[in-house]
Design a protein around this motif. Structure first.
Motif, PDB file in Angstrom:
ATOM      1  N   ILE A 102       0.729  -1.130  -0.268  1.00  0.00           N
ATOM      2  CA  ILE A 102       0.078  -0.080   0.003  1.00  0.00           C
ATOM      3  C   ILE A 102       0.803   1.271  -0.137  1.00  0.00           C
ATOM      4  O   ILE A 102       0.734   2.376  -0.881  1.00  0.00           O
ATOM      5  N   GLU A 103       1.905   1.176   0.853  1.00  0.00           N
ATOM      6  CA  GLU A 103       2.704   2.324   0.856  1.00  0.00           C
ATOM      7  C   GLU A 103       3.562   2.713  -0.324  1.00  0.00           C
ATOM      8  O   GLU A 103       3.531   3.825  -0.937  1.00  0.00           O
ATOM      9  N   TYR A 104       4.030   1.603  -1.020  1.00  0.00           N
ATOM     10  CA  TYR A 104       4.764   1.814  -2.393  1.00  0.00           C
ATOM     11  C   TYR A 104       3.799   2.398  -3.384  1.00  0.00           C
ATOM     12  O   TYR A 104       4.191   3.125  -4.223  1.00  0.00           O
ATOM     13  N   VAL A 105       2.525   1.813  -3.512  1.00  0.00           N
ATOM     14  CA  VAL A 105       1.569   2.061  -4.721  1.00  0.00           C
ATOM     15  C   VAL A 105       1.348   3.656  -4.608  1.00  0.00           C
ATOM     16  O   VAL A 105       1.180   4.455  -5.428  1.00  0.00           O
ATOM     17  N   ILE A 106       1.076   4.115  -3.463  1.00  0.00           N
ATOM     18  CA  ILE A 106       0.691   5.443  -2.787  1.00  0.00           C
ATOM     19  C   ILE A 106       2.026   6.358  -3.098  1.00  0.00           C
ATOM     20  O   ILE A 106       1.831   7.181  -3.753  1.00  0.00           O
ATOM     21  N   GLY A 107       3.066   6.020  -2.645  1.00  0.00           N
ATOM     22  CA  GLY A 107       4.153   6.698  -2.909  1.00  0.00           C
ATOM     23  C   GLY A 107       4.637   6.802  -4.413  1.00  0.00           C
ATOM     24  O   GLY A 107       5.157   7.990  -4.925  1.00  0.00           O
ATOM     25  N   PHE A 108       4.549   5.693  -5.219  1.00  0.00           N
ATOM     26  CA  PHE A 108       5.007   5.997  -6.670  1.00  0.00           C
ATOM     27  C   PHE A 108       3.804   6.402  -7.327  1.00  0.00           C
ATOM     28  O   PHE A 108       3.975   7.023  -8.361  1.00  0.00           O
ATOM     29  N   SER A 109       2.538   5.935  -7.192  1.00  0.00           N
ATOM     30  CA  SER A 109       1.392   6.432  -8.274  1.00  0.00           C
ATOM     31  C   SER A 109       1.287   7.927  -7.827  1.00  0.00           C
ATOM     32  O   SER A 109       0.968   8.472  -8.952  1.00  0.00           O
ATOM     33  N   LEU A 110       1.238   8.205  -6.561  1.00  0.00           N
ATOM     34  CA  LEU A 110       0.855   9.724  -6.548  1.00  0.00           C
ATOM     35  C   LEU A 110       2.187  10.802  -6.211  1.00  0.00           C
ATOM     36  O   LEU A 110       2.321  11.671  -6.935  1.00  0.00           O
ATOM     37  N   ASP A 111       2.951  10.324  -5.118  1.00  0.00           N
ATOM     38  CA  ASP A 111       4.172  11.430  -5.098  1.00  0.00           C
ATOM     39  C   ASP A 111       5.007  11.537  -6.247  1.00  0.00           C
ATOM     40  O   ASP A 111       5.301  12.625  -6.529  1.00  0.00           O
ATOM     41  N   ARG A 112       5.486  10.318  -7.051  1.00  0.00           N
ATOM     42  CA  ARG A 112       6.054  10.632  -8.092  1.00  0.00           C
ATOM     43  C   ARG A 112       5.369  11.036  -9.204  1.00  0.00           C
ATOM     44  O   ARG A 112       6.164  12.154  -9.986  1.00  0.00           O
ATOM     45  N   ARG A 113       4.290  11.294  -9.389  1.00  0.00           N
ATOM     46  CA  ARG A 113       3.473  11.847 -10.435  1.00  0.00           C
ATOM     47  C   ARG A 113       3.588  13.349 -10.073  1.00  0.00           C
ATOM     48  O   ARG A 113       3.742  14.326 -10.960  1.00  0.00           O
ATOM     49  N   LEU A 114       3.425  13.767  -8.970  1.00  0.00           N
ATOM     50  CA  LEU A 114       3.414  15.186  -8.380  1.00  0.00           C
ATOM     51  C   LEU A 114       4.865  15.628  -8.671  1.00  0.00           C
ATOM     52  O   LEU A 114       5.073  16.758  -9.117  1.00  0.00           O
TER      53      LEU A 114
END
Length: 473
Positions: free
Chosen positions: A242-254
């Motif tokens: 869950i942490e990886y998906v949120i970090g990569f999918s949202l934070d990296r897009r930002l």
């Protein structure tokens, strides 16, 4: 008169009228101690123990009032940071996904230049064969896999050689750590496009090909891949997933949209050799060599982007002690990298643009917000005992709803099934607390000037076993 606390405005208004009127009639007002004939200090006749208890009571009340005041201030700061982060994530991440998925999107021409994949390895016999097999059989034309063995003692190099793959080389180098092994790989690579992959990572067949496509843009110097947790059957692995998906999918897009990507992950990242050399190579000055290198590439004037379709699966820590050691190293290494590149805040040109945009973002959302976030849980516990319980529970549930909605968005954008999200509420009670303590431990180490050595994690081989170990024909 006793107003029972709460809103005392009516009592005060009444006293403003009552006292003058009664004084006009000849009544005198005094304190309890004066009415009893005690001294003005009100302590006559009291022994030392009574005085101590009284003083402790007064200071206890003052401390409680100050604690609530500080908690309110922290809640306001955390609330504002969380609101800002949530709005930025929702706005920029959704926009980023729409642009990338549009039929007109393209990095430019097709990139088919040969690629050297550098795999640093130290005692990785359990996972190395599956990792190398997945890399060597990729769909990209002209793949060279270079395994840099850092004086392994478990037969890692021999395990690779037994694969018998014609496009795989093994380079044995003197032990010097991961950064030194990667620098050796960069020097020994036969191609100018480099991909760096951890020895416990299994990539999708088309991952390398997709990962290097952004190099069609000559301004791009590095590309971050989409790394997922491969061992997610247990609860701890699911929380990290869950942490990886949120970090990569949202934070990296930002970060991609704002041109301030802080880290190209060591598990899957692509680089131009020119960009790596322009950044001074991989440094041993920090424990987060991937973050340090990424910041150096930014400061050298290159763009760093995120390619969501380049997918790899890595082995996450399977026990809490292993997780603590990994995240402690990551947190401490990130702080080291921030400090090492602090001059970017006052630099001119590309370095200054990254410093004034990227470093504050990283400091606010990767260090300060996680460090202050426990105030929410502390205030919730305090509220259950001393404030309105219903209001406290409602406020805590509201925070949980925001996190759930954010997670759902991240999973949808990353095309991941939502089933693992049942573990998200449980994550708040244990996993999040561990992450708080890790960050606090890292901050204390950084402020005290302590040094943290590289720590090798124990591999279970679960991801490798799932991928299989068939040799390349």
């Amino acid at each position: 008169m006793h107003d029972s606390g709460g809103d005392r405005s009516q009592t005060l208004a009444a006293l403003d009228r009552f006292i003058p009127e009664m004084q006009a009639r000849g009544y005198r007002f005094t304190t309890v101690s004066q009415g009893l004939g005690w001294s003005s200090a009100g302590t006559a006749g009291l022994d030392t123990a009574d005085k101590v208890r009284g003083a402790l009571l007064v200071w206890g009340v003052r401390l409680a009032d100050a604690t609530v005041y500080v908690l309110w201030l922290l809640l306001i700061v955390v609330g504002l940071l969380t609101l800002a982060r949530t709005l930025l994530l929702f706005g920029y991440a959704v926009g980023h996904a729409r642009r990338r998925r549009a039929s007109t999107w393209s990095w430019g021409g097709q990139v088919s230049d040969p690629v050297t994949i550098v795999v640093p390895a130290y005692n990785e016999r359990t996972t190395i064969a599956a990792a190398v097999h997945s890399l060597a059989t990729g769909t990209h034309p002209g793949i060279e896999v270079l395994v840099v063995d850092d004086e392994s003692e478990d037969g890692t190099a021999e395990e690779v050689e037994r694969l018998g793959s014609p496009n795989v080389r093994v380079a044995r180098v003197p032990g010097g750590g991961k950064a030194a092994a990667l620098n050796a790989g960069v020097a020994l690579a036969r191609n100018d496009l480099l991909v760096m992959v951890d020895a416990d990572t299994v990539v999708e067949p088309d991952a390398v090909h997709r990962l290097v496509q952004p190099f069609a843009d000559p301004r791009v110097g590095a590309v971050a891949g989409n790394v997922k947790v491969g061992n997610r059957r247990r609860l701890l692995g699911r929380w990290q997933h869950i942490e990886y998906v949120i970090g990569f999918s949202l934070d990296r897009r930002l970060y991609d949209t704002l041109h301030c990507m802080p880290t190209v992950p060591g598990a899957l990242g692509a680089f131009r050799r020119e960009a790596v050399r322009g950044a001074g190579g991989l440094s041993r000055a920090t424990l987060a060599e991937d973050t340090d290198l990424t910041m150096g590439i930014h400061r050298a004037g290159w763009r760093v982007v995120y390619e969501e379709t380049a997918v790899a699966r890595t082995e996450a820590p399977s026990t809490l002690p292993e997780l603590w050691r990994q995240r402690y190293r990551w947190s401490y290494g990130t702080m080291q990298a921030l400090w090492r590149h602090r001059r970017a805040l006052v630099d001119r040109g590309p370095s200054g643009r990254f410093g004034r945009r990227g470093l504050p973002f990283i400091a606010l959302f990767s260090v300060l917000l996680p460090l202050l976030a426990p105030a929410v849980d502390i205030f919730a516990v305090y509220g259950l005992f001393f404030l309105d319980r219903i209001e406290t529970v409602i406020a805590w549930l509201a925070v949980m709803v925001v996190q759930i909605v954010t997670a759902i968005l991240a999973f949808r954008l990353d095309r991941e099934p939502l089933r693992p999200l049942w573990a998200l509420p449980l994550q708040q009670f244990l996993y999040r607390q561990v992450m708080y303590l890790v960050l606090v431990h890292s901050v204390i180490t950084a402020l005290s000037g302590g040094r943290l050595k590289w720590q090798k994690l124990r591999r279970t081989g679960e991801v490798a076993a799932g991928a299989g170990r068939q040799p390349v024909s």
